[in-house]
Design a protein around this motif. Structure first.
Motif, mmCIF file in Angstrom:
data_model
loop_
_atom_site.group_PDB
_atom_site.id
_atom_site.type_symbol
_atom_site.label_atom_id
_atom_site.label_comp_id
_atom_site.label_asym_id
_atom_site.label_seq_id
_atom_site.Cartn_x
_atom_site.Cartn_y
_atom_site.Cartn_z
ATOM 1 N N VAL A 192 0.851 -1.190 0.000
ATOM 2 C CA VAL A 192 0.000 0.000 0.000
ATOM 3 C C VAL A 192 0.889 1.243 0.000
ATOM 4 O O VAL A 192 2.076 1.174 0.334
ATOM 5 N N ALA A 193 0.304 2.343 -0.387
ATOM 6 C CA ALA A 193 1.063 3.597 -0.436
ATOM 7 C C ALA A 193 0.107 4.765 -0.335
ATOM 8 O O ALA A 193 -1.074 4.653 -0.675
ATOM 9 N N LYS A 208 1.800 5.564 10.955
ATOM 10 C CA LYS A 208 2.314 4.395 11.665
ATOM 11 C C LYS A 208 1.172 3.581 12.269
ATOM 12 O O LYS A 208 1.169 2.340 12.203
ATOM 13 N N ALA A 209 0.180 4.270 12.832
ATOM 14 C CA ALA A 209 -0.962 3.572 13.422
ATOM 15 C C ALA A 209 -1.751 2.828 12.340
ATOM 16 O O ALA A 209 -2.195 1.687 12.548
ATOM 17 N N LEU A 210 -1.916 3.475 11.182
ATOM 18 C CA LEU A 210 -2.629 2.843 10.081
ATOM 19 C C LEU A 210 -1.899 1.595 9.613
ATOM 20 O O LEU A 210 -2.518 0.548 9.361
ATOM 21 N N THR A 211 -0.595 1.672 9.499
ATOM 22 C CA THR A 211 0.205 0.540 9.037
ATOM 23 C C THR A 211 0.068 -0.637 10.003
ATOM 24 O O THR A 211 -0.096 -1.790 9.578
ATOM 25 N N HIS A 228 4.527 -0.430 3.101
ATOM 26 C CA HIS A 228 3.695 0.768 3.021
ATOM 27 C C HIS A 228 4.641 1.908 2.660
ATOM 28 O O HIS A 228 5.573 2.204 3.405
ATOM 29 N N PHE A 229 4.430 2.488 1.493
ATOM 30 C CA PHE A 229 5.268 3.587 1.026
ATOM 31 C C PHE A 229 4.576 4.917 1.287
ATOM 32 O O PHE A 229 3.363 5.050 1.081
ATOM 33 N N VAL A 230 5.347 5.900 1.727
ATOM 34 C CA VAL A 230 4.860 7.262 1.860
ATOM 35 C C VAL A 230 5.601 8.095 0.818
ATOM 36 O O VAL A 230 6.829 8.195 0.848
ATOM 37 N N VAL A 231 4.841 8.664 -0.108
ATOM 38 C CA VAL A 231 5.424 9.367 -1.249
ATOM 39 C C VAL A 231 5.420 10.870 -1.000
ATOM 40 O O VAL A 231 4.369 11.472 -0.763
ATOM 41 N N VAL A 237 9.423 7.033 1.297
ATOM 42 C CA VAL A 237 9.833 6.302 2.495
ATOM 43 C C VAL A 237 9.136 4.945 2.528
ATOM 44 O O VAL A 237 7.919 4.855 2.351
ATOM 45 N N SER A 238 9.919 3.894 2.754
ATOM 46 C CA SER A 238 9.407 2.528 2.845
ATOM 47 C C SER A 238 9.370 2.108 4.313
ATOM 48 O O SER A 238 10.386 2.137 4.999
ATOM 49 N N PHE A 239 8.192 1.711 4.804
ATOM 50 C CA PHE A 239 8.081 1.242 6.181
ATOM 51 C C PHE A 239 8.934 -0.018 6.385
ATOM 52 O O PHE A 239 9.517 -0.203 7.457
ATOM 53 N N ALA A 240 9.004 -0.875 5.371
ATOM 54 C CA ALA A 240 9.814 -2.088 5.497
ATOM 55 C C ALA A 240 11.291 -1.745 5.640
ATOM 56 O O ALA A 240 12.008 -2.343 6.449
ATOM 57 N N GLU A 241 11.756 -0.784 4.863
ATOM 58 C CA GLU A 241 13.171 -0.437 4.886
ATOM 59 C C GLU A 241 13.593 0.256 6.176
ATOM 60 O O GLU A 241 14.736 0.129 6.598
ATOM 61 N N ILE A 242 12.668 0.981 6.807
ATOM 62 C CA ILE A 242 13.042 1.654 8.057
ATOM 63 C C ILE A 242 12.729 0.796 9.276
ATOM 64 O O ILE A 242 12.840 1.245 10.419
ATOM 65 N N GLY A 243 12.321 -0.454 9.011
ATOM 66 C CA GLY A 243 12.081 -1.383 10.112
ATOM 67 C C GLY A 243 10.802 -1.159 10.869
ATOM 68 O O GLY A 243 10.668 -1.577 12.020
ATOM 69 N N ALA A 244 9.831 -0.482 10.235
ATOM 70 C CA ALA A 244 8.567 -0.183 10.917
ATOM 71 C C ALA A 244 7.461 -1.131 10.490
ATOM 72 O O ALA A 244 6.307 -0.916 10.827
ATOM 73 N N LEU A 245 7.820 -2.192 9.787
ATOM 74 C CA LEU A 245 6.828 -3.156 9.345
ATOM 75 C C LEU A 245 7.432 -4.558 9.387
ATOM 76 O O LEU A 245 8.542 -4.750 8.899
#
Length: 245
Positions: A192-193, A208-211, A228-231, A237-245
């Protein structure tokens, strides 16, 4: 009579500052945008030269490259130019409805090219492909848009769509609707993004809460939330890459 080397007959010696006085077809081959592209690839061309290929012709005393440079300067760059509405674009010299159609077609070709790569299995084997596609789709929207990609077990894209628009948070994105859509498309995974029209891609507390809510709800029906990408304007920003998913 002896010809001056700076005349059309001596085209190889023409000063670059004088090229705008000539039709592009009379330029030295090494300076013509089409020939430069054929000989060295599109990446060799400046924004103005690429745009000139679409414009094709100039105006008396102004080459297509000159018109392209003027349009880019007035619009504020290539991205801004391609985001102009038809009425805004037609104000620029040498650009009308036909060019607007060509620009929009080129943008859509880019989107479809990137999506085709994802449909062939590159959604996660090439995270950059997902980032590029989502950036192209969401970056310039003037409103917040929640976009979903439904993937099969091999992470190929089954379906992709804008699901919601407006403020993106737990309250405005019905988790149940996302889960229903995942089941409808028999998805094994999802990406999702959403975009931040402010241009700042930093995830908010609501993001973050939504993810977390999406991850939990999808897991309960056997669907993996891969990312989950934030454009933003210049960053994704990738939630997976920053360790938030």
């Amino acid at each position: 009579m002896k010809r001056n080397s700076s005349t059309i007959a001596g085209v190889k010696s023409i000063n670059k500052d004088s090229l705008s006085l000539l039709p592009i077809k009379e330029w030295p081959e090494a300076e013509r945008p089409r020939e430069k592209l054929l000989q060295g690839g599109a990446e060799r061309l400046s924004d103005a030269e690429l745009l000139a290929i679409f414009l094709r012709t100039g105006l008396p005393g102004r080459s297509a490259v000159d018109l392209a440079r003027d349009a880019l300067l007035r619009a504020g760059g290539l991205r801004a130019l391609l985001n102009l509405s038809l009425s805004e674009l037609c104000v620029l010299k040498g650009i009308g409805e036909a060019k607007y159609v060509q620009f929009q077609a080129a943008l859509e070709l880019g989107r479809r090219y990137l999506m085709e790569r994802l449909e062939k299995g590159e959604a996660m084997t090439s995270p950059q492909a997902s980032r590029d596609y989502l950036s192209l789709v969401l970056r310039d929207k003037q409103y917040e848009s929640f976009f979903a990609m439904f993937l099969d077990s091999k992470h190929r894209v089954i379906h992709h769509t804008e699901m919601f628009r407006g403020t993106i948070d737990n309250a405005s994105v019905p988790i149940r609707e996302v889960v229903k859509a995942a089941l409808k498309h028999n998805a094994a995974a999802m990406i999702v993004a959403h975009n931040h029209p402010s241009g700042v891609a930093e995830p908010s507390a609501a993001d973050k809460a939504l993810t977390e809510s999406l991850d939990l709800a999808l897991a309960m029906v056997g669907v993996k939330l891969l990312d989950h990408f934030v454009v933003g304007d210049a960053e994704v920003v990738s939630f997976a890459e920053i360790g938030a998913l």
